[in-house]
Scaffold this motif. Structure first.
Motif, PDB file in Angstrom:
ATOM      1  N   VAL A1107      -0.276   2.076 -15.138  1.00 31.96           N
ATOM      2  CA  VAL A1107      -0.902   0.770 -15.002  1.00 31.96           C
ATOM      3  C   VAL A1107      -0.477   0.104 -13.710  1.00 31.96           C
ATOM      4  O   VAL A1107      -1.293  -0.323 -12.892  1.00 31.96           O
ATOM      5  CB  VAL A1107      -0.539  -0.111 -16.209  1.00 31.96           C
ATOM      6  N   LEU A1108       0.847   0.082 -13.559  1.00 33.26           N
ATOM      7  CA  LEU A1108       1.365  -0.567 -12.367  1.00 33.26           C
ATOM      8  C   LEU A1108       0.912   0.147 -11.111  1.00 33.26           C
ATOM      9  O   LEU A1108       0.597  -0.467 -10.091  1.00 33.26           O
ATOM     10  CB  LEU A1108       2.888  -0.571 -12.419  1.00 33.26           C
ATOM     11  N   ARG A1110      -1.744   1.738 -10.607  1.00 35.27           N
ATOM     12  CA  ARG A1110      -3.141   1.429 -10.300  1.00 35.27           C
ATOM     13  C   ARG A1110      -3.267   0.023  -9.712  1.00 35.27           C
ATOM     14  O   ARG A1110      -3.935  -0.180  -8.706  1.00 35.27           O
ATOM     15  CB  ARG A1110      -3.953   1.527 -11.616  1.00 35.27           C
ATOM     16  N   VAL A1111      -2.601  -0.897 -10.369  1.00 34.24           N
ATOM     17  CA  VAL A1111      -2.699  -2.287  -9.915  1.00 34.24           C
ATOM     18  C   VAL A1111      -2.193  -2.421  -8.487  1.00 34.24           C
ATOM     19  O   VAL A1111      -2.859  -3.013  -7.626  1.00 34.24           O
ATOM     20  CB  VAL A1111      -1.896  -3.208 -10.870  1.00 34.24           C
ATOM     21  N   ILE A1114      -4.572  -0.903  -5.940  1.00 37.87           N
ATOM     22  CA  ILE A1114      -5.747  -1.719  -5.643  1.00 37.87           C
ATOM     23  C   ILE A1114      -5.371  -2.913  -4.799  1.00 37.87           C
ATOM     24  O   ILE A1114      -6.043  -3.255  -3.819  1.00 37.87           O
ATOM     25  CB  ILE A1114      -6.411  -2.175  -6.963  1.00 37.87           C
ATOM     26  N   MET A1115      -4.273  -3.526  -5.161  1.00 34.65           N
ATOM     27  CA  MET A1115      -3.823  -4.696  -4.397  1.00 34.65           C
ATOM     28  C   MET A1115      -3.669  -4.355  -2.922  1.00 34.65           C
ATOM     29  O   MET A1115      -4.146  -5.066  -2.048  1.00 34.65           O
ATOM     30  CB  MET A1115      -2.462  -5.163  -4.927  1.00 34.65           C
ATOM     31  N   LYS A1118      -6.873  -3.384  -1.139  1.00 31.36           N
ATOM     32  CA  LYS A1118      -7.709  -4.554  -0.881  1.00 31.36           C
ATOM     33  C   LYS A1118      -7.357  -5.197   0.442  1.00 31.36           C
ATOM     34  O   LYS A1118      -8.187  -5.803   1.105  1.00 31.36           O
ATOM     35  CB  LYS A1118      -7.513  -5.581  -1.997  1.00 31.36           C
TER      36      LYS A1118
END
Lengths: 1247, 154
Positions: A1107-1108, A1110-1111, A1114-1115, A1118
């Motif tokens: 989860v982390l 992936r987050v 993406i961050m 971005k």
């Protein structure tokens, strides 16, 4: 005794569980009580684990327990005492009884034996006597018989009267001889067949002896002879005849001389059988000897008589009957003698119960009408014999004599006890019973008495012992119970203390948890507010409101942080950082921040740091700033007018601090004492500090507020303590500030105290033990003396001005001071009158200058080619009316001759600023003025002067106003943000503080922006950037900063070009949104979507949680970064190695396809710009991986920045991260902005 | 159902999730990260979270059933769960994990089991809620509407 009692006590404790004893229940209670005492301890052992859940219940229970505790202990002590006493009583009772029993029973038994013997003996003797009597009687009777037979043979068949008489004479002589030889005999009788009687009788009382004979006339031998023939056949008839004959016969009594047997008196006739019993034929019916007891008329004692028939040897017929009578009187006499000593009684009875002999004088016969008769024992006149006989009869019945012997030891006769023993003597024809009755008293009396006395003595003695024992027990148990009570109290106290400690611990824990929980939403609120502030569609009012909310939130967060700090320190979790920081800069920023508040309060904030202060120190910057922030805000809170001075100097340096000359002159007097004290304090500190290059930094916070009462100097540092309870009402606050300060100062190895000071206000003095970096000790000493500068300080704040002028003087700058406008004008006129004719425009004040000032001016005028710097406080101008414009015009006169530096207030209106700028005053600095600002001013002035000189040299060249000449010195608090923002948990405090400060400043900076004064605005941006850059470059030589800044600006231009080139709106957003002015433009928000701040960066992300991962990916993506994500530390190391060897690293990179860079590019550039490393990972955790990576880098120039990602939000974890070689530290959940700023700061510095 | 109605319902539902403390600001951040380049980012991350959490919960349950409980291992698992739950903004799961870890430190097996139940409960709660949320969103998309961004208003 005591031991015994304790023994009993312990025994009672041991045996108490068995309920069989009657004491079981009370002892059980005692045991329960005792175990009740023990339970708190037991509970203490097990409590901590379950306390969390049942804490409240347990607590309530414990309190209840404590309240009933006292009563129960009283009760238990009482019961225990009682039990012990009863035990003692039983023991002593047993002892007594045993003693008595043993002493008594043995004596009794032996005495009983003796008594038995005695009684036996006593009884035996009369019986033996009786026996003797019987024997002698029988012997005499036999002798008499033999003699009679002899006589009869001699005179056989006396036919004649003469022969008959001769026979009788012979018989009389023989009988007399026999009778005389036996004194004890009562009588001897001979009864012939013909009825003739011969008898000798002895009366023992009168001692007379009689011869009794019957009249011969009536008897004829013949007549009797005929009768004799039929005797055997007609025995009864013989008897009748004889009786008849007797009745008619006449008997004569003849007294005799008892010795010789001579006739003494005349014979006198007596009735037959009157005196004595004459044994007749009837007494020998079967021809053998017979015994019987008879009673004589004249004696009161019974007589024993024996009768024997005399046989005719030839014809076998009875010729006579011989009778012998013996008195039993002598037996009674003996008995009397025997029992006399013992006062007992003995008696003999016949088998039928007739008394034969007694030891008493009572008569043994009764005189009835029929003559004297033998008396039965039960009818005896003697009471005791009577009672004894009756008792025997009662006890054994009539046939008691059958049993041989009876021994009764305690027969109760009347009121006394007697021994009764009887013996049965079985004589032929005359069985006898002997009874002895002896009062028990006579034999056992003494013994019984002794036994009784012994018993009484024993009982009384044991009662005494019992009584004393009880008293002892009472006293002893009293002591024990007291001790027990004390112990119980102690236990309850311990318990209470433990509980208090636990609850305090809970409190801290609770606070820590709570404030953490509160902080999270607060952080969210603030973050969201930041986003909102960035929003461009807000109206001005909304913007103001939001800013206000943000301020409030920040304040609230600060409070929460305070609580967290305190609880952290209390729970011992606070770990101080060890990082280099610029102490001076931090403090300047702090003063800047507070000066805004000060000016509102009409209070002057002055920073006064000595030059010997090290520039860089190692320590926890955030905490140091927090200490001073708390102190200064505290001081400001209580100071309504006057000043707040923060002084600082270094104790470690050898030069005495008086030399630094930074103290007000009036205070110098009070210093030597302090100095001595501090030196002492310092000297032993020095020893310790020298090794680690630690130095003692002394600080003072001096205010002119209401002061603290000396009695509260210590207590103000307690938590929730305020000097005056009313302060909460008037000033607010929690009373935590100083407490935090003290704990922090102590933690840094320092001390803080309130010190006595002259004049109103409070003086807090503290020292900190901070280590200085080895290379950071070099202190730069500015020296402006060669520039021949003259500074005119026209400042309102007296204290700041004084301190500044002293310092300037020290570094070789001449100073003149002015505190008001009139003074300023006068000085200016004095200064420049000699050189320039000044137009008098009406502002000329007519006050005369003091002598001191005049001499000073004189000195200055003698200077060659001086450079004048006039520092003017904007507050000197009369801003309330329009006069200030006139005043400016007046100052314009001196524009060419002196450099003006304006000290602005934070609320100085833009109109004034514009006006100043339009007049060419470009040196504008915000109050307060402190050394570094002054240095900047002076440097700017010198530089400008140099430029002017150059211009003069290049005579023909036109001077254009270059950007760099248009320096508007906005020296802000912002700069220390960057220096200290390492985005850790602990430094959040500082950043949040600075955010507060930054907001205010932002307001200020916004105004010129909105006014559209673009040129200045540009300058502003540039300069702010410059300062930021200065921080990055860590200012090795501040003198180079100015020249450097040109280059820096060029470099920075690319960065800040976009906002500058953009429209005003964009710039405004840029300025407003950024917490850090530099990084603000790097923010990626919706409005500036295309701006990718991390463009081109290659980041390796090592994170195991998908989860982390992936987050974070993406961050980062971005923002334009290229992310390669791996699952654990091992893969991260592998990936790095692959890159280093310029190989394609495919394994473990989940998002490799996102990597758009070509291989060539990878080879050219360093493989990764940054690594984000999770600390806790399978296979190889972040720490290990970092260690490996750093190891591999060891030989090379490379240093890949590694940022730790961890969920541990403690600074100790941060320390661990930094220890293994990581560069920074981010906490989960990942904060977007924080991450970006951290990454940028790391990548830029290494770039 | 009208698209507008559904949108408002979604908004209300989302708001309620925040009000109940099931989700926190981190979830908003996730949603902000979702854009054209990553259209299903939130669903992706959340399903990752679900998979990961299921696995972790199973591991923890198994470890707790052992004869001698390895608290270090459990602690590591819980720590990981805490990290991932806080990353998606599942606040209550995270809080339960914090409590859990305290008992792990105390080595209290009984309490740990209780906490595991707590964590599971919270996890299934958030899972249900999020699945409902996604279903709603899908319905809106299917109906031709667009999923509105959540207002920053909690």
């Amino acid at each position: 005794m005591a031991e015994k009692i304790e023994e009993i006590h312990s025994r009672s404790c041991e045996c108490s569980p068995t309920p069989s004893t009657p004491m079981g229940t009370p002892l059980r209670k005692v045991l329960d009580r005792i175990s009740g005492f023990a339970t708190p301890w037991k509970r203490g052992g097990t409590a901590p684990r379950c306390r969390r859940i049942f804490h409240r219940d347990v607590e309530r229970e414990e309190f209840q327990h404590a309240s009933t505790h006292c009563l129960s202990s009283y009760y238990s002590v009482f019961v225990a005492r009682l039990a012990i006493m009863v035990m003692l009583a039983i023991l002593i009772g047993l002892l007594t009884i045993l003693t008595w029993h043993f002493t008594k029973s043995y004596t009794t038994r032996s005495l009983n034996g003796l008594a038995y013997g005695l009684r036996n003996e006593l009884l035996q003797r009369p019986i033996v006597r009786m026996w003797n009597i019987l024997n002698s009687t029988s012997e005499i009777t036999t002798a008499q018989l033999k003699l009679s037979e002899y006589v009869f043979r001699r005179y056989n068949n006396p036919d004649t009267q003469a022969e008959q008489v001769e026979l009788y004479e012979a018989m009389r002589d023989v009988t007399w001889a026999l009778f005389a030889s036996r004194k004890a005999l009562n009588a001897i009788t001979i009864n012939y067949r013909n009825g003739f009687v011969q008898a000798f009788h002895r009366d023992h009382r009168s001692n007379n002896t009689f011869y009794i004979y019957s009249d011969l006339v009536n008897y004829s031998i013949s007549a009797s002879r005929s009768y004799d023939i039929n005797m055997l056949s007609e025995h009864q008839g013989w008897k009748d005849q004889s009786i008849h004959g007797n009745v008619s016969a006449i008997w004569y009594q003849e007294p005799l001389d008892p010795v010789t047997g001579e006739k003494m008196g005349k014979a006198k006739p007596i009735p037959p059988d009157d005196q004595i019993n004459i044994a007749g034929l009837e007494q020998v019916p079967d021809g053998v000897a017979s015994w019987h007891v008879a009673v004589s008329k004249y004696t009161d004692s019974p007589l024993l008589s024996a009768a024997l028939p005399v046989w005719d040897p030839s014809n076998k017929s009875i010729v006579a009957v011989v009778g012998v009578t013996t008195a039993l009187y002598s037996v009674g006499q003996l008995m009397k003698e025997l029992v006399e000593v013992h006062s007992g009684h003995i008696y003999l009875t016949s088998q039928e119960g007739y008394l034969l002999a007694t030891s008493t004088n009572a008569s043994l016969v009764t005189n009835s009408t029929k003559g004297p008769k033998l008396m039965m024992a039960v009818d005896s006149e003697d009471h005791i014999i009577q009672m004894g006989a009756r008792w025997l009869q009662r006890a054994y019945g009539n046939n008691f004599s059958q049993s041989n012997e009876i021994h009764a030891e305690s027969a109760r006769l009347g009121r006394e006890q007697y021994y009764i023993d009887s013996f049965f003597l079985k004589l032929k024809r005359l069985p006898l019973v002997g009874v002895i009755i002896i009062p028990r008293k006579n034999i056992m009396g003494k013994v019984d008495e002794r036994a009784f006395k012994t018993l009484v003595i024993l009982i009384s003695a044991s009662l005494c012992i019992l009584f004393i024992g009880c008293i002892c027990i009472f006293i002893l148990t009293n002591g024990v119970s007291k001790e027990m009570k004390l112990r119980a109290e102690l236990i309850s106290h311990l318990d209470a203390r433990r509980r208090a400690e636990a609850s305090s611990n809970y409190k801290s824990q609770f606070l820590a948890n709570m404030s953490h929980e509160l902080r999270t939403p607060m952080a969210a609120v603030i973050g969201l507010l930041d986003i909102l502030i960035c929003d461009d569609c807000l109206t001005n009012e909304q913007y103001g409101t939001v800013t206000q909310i943000r301020k409030c939130s920040t304040a609230l967060l600060r409070l929460l942080n305070n609580i967290l700090d305190l609880s952290k320190v209390e729970s011992g979790k606070l770990v101080l950082e060890e990082a280099e920081f610029d102490l001076g800069r931090e403090l300047e920023g702090l003063v800047d921040m507070f000066s805004v508040q000060c000016i509102n309060h009409n209070v002057e904030t002055v920073l006064d740091l000595s030059d010997d202060m090290p520039k860089l120190v190692r320590g926890d910057s955030a905490r140091v700033v927090q200490i001073f922030a708390n102190l200064i805000s505290n001081s400001l809170k209580f100071t309504t007018s006057g000043h707040v001075i923060l002084r600082g100097w270094c104790e470690n340096s050898n030069n005495s601090f008086i030399d630094t000359g930074k103290f007000a002159l009036d205070q110098k007097k009070s210093w030597p004492t302090h100095k001595a004290k501090l030196k002492r304090q310092g000297s032993h500190m020095k020893k310790a500090s020298k090794k680690e290059n630690k130095m003692i930094l002394q600080f003072e916070v001096d205010d002119t507020g209401c002061g603290i009462d000396p009695s509260k100097w210590e207590s103000v540092f307690e938590s929730f303590e305020q000097a005056d309870p009313s302060t909460t009402r008037t000033h607010g606050g929690t009373g935590l500030g100083l407490c935090i300060v003290r704990t922090l100062v102590n933690k840094m190895g320092g001390e803080i105290k309130v010190v006595k000071k002259d004049g109103p206000g409070t003086l807090m003095r503290l020292y900190l033990l901070l280590s200085a970096p080895v290379d950071g000790i070099e202190q730069y000493q500015v020296d402006f003396s060669k520039h021949s500068l003259v500074a005119l300080l026209a400042l309102r704040g007296g204290m700041g001005r004084l301190i500044m002028s002293q310092w300037l003087h020290k570094i070789g700058v001449f100073t003149i001071e002015a505190s008001e406008w009139n003074e300023l004008t006068q000085i200016l006129r004095e200064l420049f009158s000699a050189r320039i004719s000044v137009r008098n425009n009406g502002f000329d004040a007519q006050c005369s200058l003091s002598e001191h000032l005049k001499t000073k001016l004189q000195n200055i005028q003698e200077m060659r080619n001086p450079v004048f710097v006039i520092v003017v406080d904007i507050g000197l101008l009369d801003l309330s009316t329009d006069i200030w414009k006139e005043q400016l015009n007046f100052l314009d006169n001196f524009f060419g001759k002196a450099k003006f530096a304006w000290m602005l207030n934070h609320d100085t209106s833009n109109a004034i600023k514009m006006e100043l700028r339009s007049k060419g005053h470009i040196l504008m600095v915000n109050l307060p003025l402190y050394k570094s600002k002054m240095i900047h001013i002076l440097e700017a002035v010198i530089k400008e002067r140099n430029v002017e000189l150059q211009k003069k040299n290049l005579n023909g060249l036109r001077t254009t106003k270059e950007g760099d000449l248009h320096e508007c010195l906005e020296i802000d608090a912002t700069h220390f943000d960057i220096a200290s923002s390492d985005d850790s948990d602990t430094s959040e405090m500082a950043s949040s503080n600075s955010v507060g400060g930054g907001d205010k400043r932002r307001e200020r900076t916004r105004k010129p922006c909105s006014s559209g004064y673009q040129k200045i605005n540009n300058c502003l941006v540039e300069l702010t950037c410059t300062h930021s850059k200065e921080n990055y470059l860590t200012e090795r030589d501040p003198c180079h900063v100015r020249p450097n800044s040109h280059d820096v600006e060029d470099e920075e231009a690319s960065l800040s070009a976009e906002p500058q080139g953009d429209n005003a709106e964009c710039r405004e957003r840029h300025l407003g949104s950024s917490r850090l002015t530099l990084q603000g433009n790097l923010y990626s928000n919706k409005a500036v979507n295309e701006q990718k701040s991390l463009e081109g960066l290659r980041i390796l992300l090592a994170e195991d949680t998908p989860v982390l991962q992936r987050v974070a990916t993406i961050m980062l993506e971005k923002m334009g970064a290229t992310v390669i994500a791996v699952g654990d530390g091992l893969q991260a190391v592998d990936a790095l190695n692959c890159m280093l060897s310029a190989e394609d690293c495919g394994r473990g990179s989940l998002f490799e396809d996102r990597n758009t860079r070509s291989q060539a590019e990878i080879r050219d550039s360093p493989p990764y710009d940054l690594i984000l490393m999770d600390c806790q990972m399978p296979k190889m955790d972040g720490y290990e991986a970092t260690k490996v990576i750093r190891k591999s880098e060891a030989g090379t120039e490379l240093h890949i920045p590694i940022v730790a990602l961890t969920a541990h939000a403690m600074s100790s974890d941060e320390a661990k991260c930094l220890e293994v070689g990581m560069d920074a530290y981010l906490t989960k959940p990942i904060d977007y902005k924080l991450m970006v700023s951290t990454i940028l700061s790391l990548t830029k510095t290494t770039a | 159902m009208e698209v507008g109605q559904m949108q408002s319902r979604l908004a209300d539902y989302t708001k309620s999730l925040f009000m109940e403390g099931i989700l926190d600001a981190q979830f908003l951040q996730l949603q902000q990260l979702q854009d054209e380049s990553n259209p299903d980012f939130v669903v992706e991350v959340v399903s990752l979270f679900f998979d990961d959490s299921e696995k972790l919960l199973n591991d923890i349950a198994r470890a707790l059933d052992q004869q001698c409980v390895d608290f270090k291992k459990i602690d590591a698992h819980v720590h990981q769960l805490k990290g991932s739950s806080s990353s998606v903004g599942a606040q209550r799961v995270k809080n339960a994990c914090v409590a859990f870890r305290n008992f792990c430190e105390e080595q209290n097996a009984e309490e740990s089991r209780r906490c595991l139940q707590q964590v599971k409960q919270e996890y299934y709660l958030v899972k249900n809620k999020l699945e409902t949320l996604f279903t709603l969103e899908q319905q809106i998309v299917a109906a031709g509407g667009s999923v509105p961004m959540i207002e920053l208003s909690f």
